[in-house]
Design a protein around this motif. Structure first.
Motif: not given
Lengths: 416, 189
Positions: A361-363, B37, B42-43, B45
């Motif tokens: 998810m790239g988080g 996205d 995502g970063r 969230l």
């Protein structure tokens, strides 16, 4: 007129004849929240005046996207959710179990004929167990947590009939990438995809999970494989249930029927930045890659890792690429450990991480920089999905990922 | 271009109470398959409020959006707008930006539902792709058309049940009005 399996599930739950197109308030059998969408769902639940969740035993909580906590905000979200779980009497799988969808199935929290919702788009994966499962947002989840029911527009079904025998090193992921390319990124919007046919009947549960997982990539509300011997065998020890028949009637009304034959199917690669761009690997062979990710709810099971390990053999991964291997759950990790796969991957130069979503998810960790290219067994190659919007993500099977990691560029797994 | 402020929108990040009857503003034009996205990476969230999220709306996709968007502006997409993740952070980032209407040729299912639930109105406009970036857009919901760059384009009605939730001001408000949910109820879409 007969009914589809989806219409039957809704009719069974609602106790009346329900057909596609109808909007129903249906009771749910399970509701899953994780560390990303959970905090918001809990807030919505409270805003709606929720005091107690409808049934703590039917609520599934776990952390998988940002574990162990990779930022102060993530740590605070975890604390917030743990507190809610304790107050409500919900069992929390916390940071040590694995990716939500894998854990839900492993723990038997989704079963044939059930309606399960999850605050994550890939919830459709539980269709592998014959459940009607769909991804929802946090406000819908707040409602579901409070009332134990949710409004659904009962979807029409696309029947995907799969026949033929897979060639060596071609499998479920190649099939679903080919189906996505055929149906298109929005070709199944508001519909369910039923995977049937001789090939599906022989496919193991991990393969079915891979197929159902990616139904959302065509816009589908759900993916489903009619429960059969393989499904009921999988349910044993996970869920006490007597097997029962559940399948679409021969004269059910489908939105459309599509047929696929896998006998001539080649390994597929979806090129950036959409999922419905699958092409035979030969078309992108030799493409530069910086990182290879083998894992995710799509392809992080033991069978996926075993396939990658088989391609690896006694070779080493190319020093030109960073290889990340992340089992989908603790159970899968342990199986990989017991069978020597973890040691094999580490010796070959990979980084083997604890079960979690990883860079999918790239988080969290494992992000790519501008200009970098990732080859991944996960489900999405959207721009910026694994880090920089100036990076690229290609999608493939575990076999293709392993072959490419060995060669240091996109490679055909049949030739390694 | 000066954005025409809608009566229903009091300012950037203002909470929408009811479905806007007519809203107008600058068109922020996007193409097909705009995924969640792209709307909010995502970063981000870990953030949970519309205000925090709006600072990163379309970051990496269209960086000037967060800085220049004005309350009452309209996001215009092509086919399959909002595909991908179930993250409700996407419509929340739009709400925080003062966006209350998204026009698109078609929407992805979860985004469509999340938008209605949170108070962003997703409006299907089969010719949304003909709207120019920066055009002045006014929505005439009851009359069933949108005026964009001087042209009138047809829009599809929001499905009746979804309209009920939108009229209540979102699913939270709708749920507050329910004492309990009666077993299985049917309503024709």
């Amino acid at each position: 007129m007969g009914a589809t399996i989806v219409e039957k599930i809704f009719s069974r739950k609602c106790g009346s004849d329900i057909r596609a197109g109808e909007v129903v308030m249906a009771p749910i059998d399970g509701a899953m929240i994780h560390d990303i969408t959970g905090p918001l769902a809990i807030r919505k639940f409270s805003e709606m005046g929720g005091k107690h969740v409808f049934d703590p035993k039917r609520v599934i909580m776990l952390f998988d996207h940002q574990i162990p906590a990779d930022s102060l905000e993530a740590a605070q979200n975890h604390v917030f959710m743990r507190k809610f779980a304790k107050e409500q009497g919900i069992y929390n799988y916390d940071i040590n179990e694995g990716v939500c969808h894998q854990v839900v199935l492993e723990k038997g929290r989704a079963a044939p004929g059930e309606i399960v919702v999850g605050a994550d788009s890939h919830t459709c994966m539980y269709g592998a167990a014959g459940a009607f499962a769909t991804g929802i947002g946090s406000t819908d989840m707040g409602f579901a947590l409070k009332f134990g029911a949710l409004y659904f527009k009962v979807p029409q079904t696309i029947r995907a009939e799969v026949s033929g025998k897979f060639s060596r090193r071609v499998g479920a992921k190649d099939l679903i990438l080919a189906i996505a390319a055929d149906i298109g990124a929005d070709g199944a919007t508001y519909q369910a995809i039923e995977f049937t046919g001789k090939t599906m009947e022989k496919m193991d549960m991990p393969g079915r999970m891979t197929c159902c997982n990616m139904a959302i990539e065509m816009g589908a509300k759900a993916g489903i494989v009619p429960p059969d011997k393989i499904t009921w065998e999988y349910m044993k020890g996970r869920r006490k249930m007597k097997p029962f028949a559940l399948a679409s009637d021969a004269d059910a009304k489908y939105a459309e029927k599509r047929t696929y034959n896998v006998s001539d199917l080649e390994p597929q690669v979806a090129i950036p930045h959409n999922v419905d761009t699958g092409v035979p690997v030969g078309k992108v062979e030799g493409t530069h890659i910086d990182q290879v990710f083998i894992g995710s709810c799509t392809n992080g099971r033991y069978e996926d890792l075993a396939e990658a390990a088989e391609v690896l053999g006694k070779k080493k991964f190319s020093p030109k690429v960073r290889v990340l291997v992340i089992p989908a759950s603790r159970d899968e990790y342990l199986k990989a450990l017991e069978h020597g796969l973890v040691e094999k991957f580490v010796k070959a130069g990979a980084l083997v991480e604890a079960p979690c979503c990883g860079p999918c998810m790239g988080g969290s960790f494992g992000l790519i920089a501008p200009g970098e290219v990732s080859l991944s067994t996960s489900n999405r190659n959207f721009k910026g999905r694994q880090g920089s919007t100036e990076g690229k993500v290609y999608l493939c099977s575990p076999a293709t990922a392993a072959a490419s990691a060995i060669k240091g560029e996109i490679a055909d797994p049949r030739e390694v | 271009m000066a954005a025409k402020k809608a009566a229903a929108v009091k300012g950037k990040g203002a909470k929408q109470a009811k479905t806007p009857v007519a809203t107008g503003g600058r068109a922020w034009k996007f193409g097909d398959n705009i995924d969640t996205d792209a709307i909010i990476p995502g970063r981000f969230l870990v953030l949970n409020t519309p205000e925090e999220l709006s600072r990163h709306a379309f970051e990496g996709t269209r960086d000037e959006f967060a800085k220049k968007v004005k309350a009452g502006d309209v996001v215009v997409g092509g086919k399959n707008f909002g595909c991908g993740s179930s993250r409700e952070h996407a419509p929340l980032a739009l709400i925080g930006s003062g966006i209350h209407v998204v026009l698109a040729q078609s929407f992805a299912r979860i985004f469509f539902r999340n938008s209605i639930n949170t108070g962003v109105l997703p409006v299907v406009c089969p010719k949304a792709n003909t709207i120019a970036d920066g055009a002045n857009v006014t929505l005439h919901l009851k009359e069933g058309y949108v005026e964009a760059g001087g042209k009138k384009l047809a829009i599809e009605p929001v499905p009746p049940f979804m309209q009920k939730i939108a009229d209540a001001g979102g699913l939270v408000e709708y749920a507050k009005g329910l004492k309990e949910v009666p077993g299985c109820t049917k309503s024709q879409q």
